[in-house]
Write an enzyme that holds these catalytic residues in place. Sequence first.
Site, short mmCIF file in Angstrom:
data_model
loop_
_atom_site.label_atom_id
_atom_site.label_comp_id
_atom_site.label_asym_id
_atom_site.label_seq_id
_atom_site.Cartn_x
_atom_site.Cartn_y
_atom_site.Cartn_z
N SER A 158 43.07 9.54 14.38
CA SER A 158 43.41 8.21 14.90
C SER A 158 44.17 7.45 13.81
CB SER A 158 42.14 7.42 15.25
OG SER A 158 42.46 6.07 15.54
N TYR A 164 33.75 4.06 12.68
CA TYR A 164 34.77 4.84 13.39
C TYR A 164 35.96 5.15 12.46
CZ TYR A 164 38.26 6.03 16.98
OH TYR A 164 39.22 6.67 17.72
N1 LIG Z 1 41.72 5.68 23.21
C1 LIG Z 1 42.31 5.40 22.06
O1 LIG Z 1 42.93 4.32 21.93
C2 LIG Z 1 42.26 6.34 20.90
C3 LIG Z 1 43.05 6.05 19.78
C4 LIG Z 1 43.02 6.92 18.71
C5 LIG Z 1 42.25 8.07 18.75
N2 LIG Z 1 41.48 8.33 19.86
C6 LIG Z 1 40.69 9.56 19.82
O2 LIG Z 1 41.09 10.40 20.89
C7 LIG Z 1 39.99 11.22 21.32
C8 LIG Z 1 39.77 11.03 22.81
O3 LIG Z 1 39.53 9.65 23.06
P1 LIG Z 1 39.53 9.01 24.51
O4 LIG Z 1 40.07 7.63 24.36
O5 LIG Z 1 40.13 9.94 25.50
O6 LIG Z 1 37.94 8.88 24.76
P2 LIG Z 1 37.07 9.05 26.09
O7 LIG Z 1 35.76 8.44 25.75
O8 LIG Z 1 37.80 8.53 27.27
O9 LIG Z 1 36.93 10.64 26.25
C9 LIG Z 1 36.19 11.38 25.33
C10 LIG Z 1 35.86 12.74 25.93
O10 LIG Z 1 35.06 13.45 24.96
C11 LIG Z 1 33.86 13.93 25.58
N3 LIG Z 1 32.80 13.97 24.59
C12 LIG Z 1 32.18 12.93 23.98
N4 LIG Z 1 31.24 13.36 23.13
C13 LIG Z 1 31.28 14.72 23.20
C14 LIG Z 1 30.55 15.75 22.55
N5 LIG Z 1 29.56 15.47 21.68
N6 LIG Z 1 30.86 17.04 22.83
C15 LIG Z 1 31.83 17.34 23.73
N7 LIG Z 1 32.53 16.40 24.39
C16 LIG Z 1 32.26 15.10 24.12
C17 LIG Z 1 33.60 12.91 26.70
O11 LIG Z 1 32.72 13.45 27.70
C18 LIG Z 1 35.01 12.64 27.20
O12 LIG Z 1 35.42 13.62 28.12
C19 LIG Z 1 38.81 10.77 20.46
O13 LIG Z 1 38.66 11.63 19.35
C20 LIG Z 1 39.21 9.38 20.01
O14 LIG Z 1 38.56 8.99 18.84
C21 LIG Z 1 41.46 7.50 20.92
#
Ligand SMILES: NC(=O)c1ccc[n+]([C@@H]2O[C@H](COP(=O)([O-])OP(=O)(O)OC[C@H]3O[C@@H](n4cnc5c(N)ncnc54)[C@H](O)[C@@H]3O)[C@@H](O)[C@H]2O)c1
Length: 263
Positions: free
Chosen positions: A142, A155
């Site tokens: 991120s 985070y």
């Molecule tokens: N949304 C944003 O703005 C953003 C920005 C930067 C980075 N990210 C990163 O991108 C990735 C995805 O984020 P997102 O926004 O799609 O989140 P989200 O919460 O919408 O999706 C996360 C997914 O991971 C799964 N998950 C959670 N814990 C788990 C575990 N212990 N084992 C297996 N699966 C698990 C959930 O069931 C879900 O399907 C993450 O690593 C997040 O930190 C997100």
Amino acid sequence: MGRLSGRIAMVTGGGRGIGQGISTVLAREGASIVIADIDLVNAERTAAELAAGGAATFVVHCDVSDAASAADAVSAAVSRFGRVDILVNNAGVVGSHLGAGATEDDWDVCYEVNVKGIWNMTRAAAPHFFESGGGRVVNIASIAGRKGTGGLPHYCASKAAAISITQSLAQELGPRNINVNAVCPGLLWTDMWRNLEGMIGANDTPEVVERRQIFERYLETNCPLRREQTPEDIGEAVAFLVSDAARNITGQSLNVDGGIEMN
Ligand SMILES: NC(=O)c1ccc[n+]([C@@H]2O[C@H](COP(=O)([O-])OP(=O)(O)OC[C@H]3O[C@@H](n4cnc5c(N)ncnc54)[C@H](O)[C@@H]3O)[C@@H](O)[C@H]2O)c1
């Protein structure tokens, strides 16, 4: 024929949000997709959508923070498809509280999933990569790992660690023809943010609609391209990094954030 025709790609947290976007783009490029998720309902729904588009899919329950669960999931994927070529460590969490309200649990869950999860999954996949002569790993870090953000120390620190572990693994696995890179997404309006109390800027507004306004204000103020990123934007960057075109790129972390961070 897509760039990833014939490849087997395993995407953790592939059931929704960014993981769904990554799975969709990799499938469009011809890869068979293994969705490894703790939430089987979303995983099955996404797999059905990909299968309807012609992709070979497989869903496996996986808690990336648990080494045994990670190993079982990789074994199940190898049993189904014969090997795994690409591992995308996307599963991640942000914790439940902000700032002074952050608890020890928020710290623990961020480290268990966002950092140890990468290690657990990569360690489980590595012997299979060795056997088939190489592999590709992409970690979803991120821009929060580039610069600390007030209210989210747990985070941000876990995502800085994800960038660091990407470099360590790239050093360690490079001689075995395994490229390890990271993508650093900017701001995407996924369930992760919708579910968090407050949001960027430690605003304490409880309603999602207000969160959306805060989200838009942040983009307007901080994002040179003035637009949010989409899960498919992240998928496109991943598809490049796992393609033959990126064969000599490893240990890198690529921001896909409209220019919010430039380092
Ligand atoms: N949304 C944003 O703005 C953003 C920005 C930067 C980075 N990210 C990163 O991108 C990735 C995805 O984020 P997102 O926004 O799609 O989140 P989200 O919460 O919408 O999706 C996360 C997914 O991971 C799964 N998950 C959670 N814990 C788990 C575990 N212990 N084992 C297996 N699966 C698990 C959930 O069931 C879900 O399907 C993450 O690593 C997040 O930190 C997100």
